[in-house]
Design a protein around this motif. Structure first.
Motif, PDB file in Angstrom:
ATOM      1  N   TYR A   5       0.791  -1.170  -0.001  1.00 26.09           N
ATOM      2  CA  TYR A   5       0.055  -0.065   0.110  1.00 26.09           C
ATOM      3  C   TYR A   5       0.884   1.272   0.168  1.00 26.09           C
ATOM      4  N   SER A   8      -1.208   6.680   1.504  1.00 28.97           N
ATOM      5  CA  SER A   8      -2.646   7.314   1.245  1.00 28.97           C
ATOM      6  C   SER A   8      -3.442   6.167   1.038  1.00 28.97           C
ATOM      7  N   GLY A   9      -3.220   5.068   0.707  1.00 29.59           N
ATOM      8  CA  GLY A   9      -4.011   3.853   0.527  1.00 29.59           C
ATOM      9  C   GLY A   9      -4.076   3.257   1.912  1.00 29.59           C
ATOM     10  N   ALA A  11      -3.433   4.792   5.066  1.00 26.94           N
ATOM     11  CA  ALA A  11      -4.038   5.456   6.201  1.00 26.94           C
ATOM     12  C   ALA A  11      -5.055   6.744   5.687  1.00 26.94           C
ATOM     13  N   ALA A  12      -5.359   6.738   4.361  1.00 25.73           N
ATOM     14  CA  ALA A  12      -6.287   7.840   3.963  1.00 25.73           C
ATOM     15  C   ALA A  12      -5.489   9.005   4.127  1.00 25.73           C
ATOM     16  N   THR A  13      -6.261   9.984   4.752  1.00 27.65           N
ATOM     17  CA  THR A  13      -5.835  11.410   5.188  1.00 27.65           C
ATOM     18  C   THR A  13      -5.749  11.326   6.465  1.00 27.65           C
ATOM     19  N   ASN A  14      -5.959  10.554   7.353  1.00 23.42           N
ATOM     20  CA  ASN A  14      -5.741  10.491   8.801  1.00 23.42           C
ATOM     21  C   ASN A  14      -4.494  10.065   9.196  1.00 23.42           C
ATOM     22  N   VAL A  23      -7.142   5.246  13.683  1.00 21.23           N
ATOM     23  CA  VAL A  23      -7.115   5.378  11.985  1.00 21.23           C
ATOM     24  C   VAL A  23      -7.715   4.312  11.325  1.00 21.23           C
ATOM     25  N   GLY A  25      -8.265   3.635   7.636  1.00 22.68           N
ATOM     26  CA  GLY A  25      -7.442   3.684   6.776  1.00 22.68           C
ATOM     27  C   GLY A  25      -7.959   2.378   6.010  1.00 22.68           C
ATOM     28  N   ALA A  26      -7.004   1.663   5.426  1.00 24.97           N
ATOM     29  CA  ALA A  26      -7.264   0.379   4.758  1.00 24.97           C
ATOM     30  C   ALA A  26      -7.933  -0.751   5.500  1.00 24.97           C
ATOM     31  N   HIS A  32      -8.228  -1.021  12.734  1.00 26.53           N
ATOM     32  CA  HIS A  32      -7.616   0.327  12.707  1.00 26.53           C
ATOM     33  C   HIS A  32      -6.285   0.011  12.190  1.00 26.53           C
ATOM     34  N   SER A 117       0.411   4.468  11.533  1.00 26.18           N
ATOM     35  CA  SER A 117      -0.495   5.739  11.450  1.00 26.18           C
ATOM     36  C   SER A 117       0.219   6.978  11.865  1.00 26.18           C
TER      37      SER A 117
END
Length: 166
Positions: A5, A8-9, A11-14, A23, A25-26, A32, A117
């Motif tokens: 990953y 950004s994949g 944790a997304a934006t967190n 968090v 995320g994925a 989490h 994270s």
């Protein structure tokens, strides 16, 4: 070995350094992406009966057991053989790196890396583009040959290990 990953994949934006990180995320619902503190807590539990800290013991307890075809972990030393005492089942998935349109996989069969994270403030110049990974394997750091927390930039692709929410 699983998917590699981007941060950004994963944790997304967190991002978070709390324990637990919370968090998603994925990770699937109810799970989490762990913080550095959560990985450190796991290491402390695995090493609980071994004082002082024994890096080879902890690293081996994280690694999957696979002796078929010479084993998956190609560290070059028999004492680094995994016993998976912890049940963590780390596989030597390596890391991927994307530079422009080019993508390559490195360190497969010798290392594995997991996003945390957390951001890493390793470099003031790139402080918004450096993240913390938990690394297990051969020579992950000059001072710590078997596991460490390392700063990785966003162009790397590594594994994700999710933790169940309590």
């Amino acid at each position: 070995f699983g998917k590699l990953y981007s941060i950004s994949g994963a944790a997304a934006t967190n991002l978070s350094s709390t324990n637990p990180s919370r968090v998603p995320g994925a990770c699937p619902c109810g799970w989490h992406l762990p913080s550095k503190a959560e990985f450190q807590e796991m290491i402390n539990v695995i090493n609980a009966r071994s004082l002082p800290f024994q890096e080879i013991l902890v690293s081996n307890r994280l690694r999957t057991v696979d002796r078929s075809n010479g084993g998956l972990w190609c560290d070059g030393k028999e004492e680094y053989s995994g016993n998976n005492f912890s049940g963590f089942s780390a596989l030597p998935a390596g890391k991927g790196a994307k530079f422009g349109v080019s993508f390559s996989i490195m360190n497969m069969f010798t290392n594995t890396f997991f996003w945390t994270s957390e951001p890493s403030y390793y470099s003031e110049i790139k402080k918004n583009d450096v993240y913390t990974v938990f690394a297990v394997g051969k020579g992950v750091n000059y001072s710590s040959p078997l596991m460490d927390f390392l700063p990785f930039t966003a162009h790397f692709r590594v594994s994700v290990r999710c933790v169940k929410n309590q």
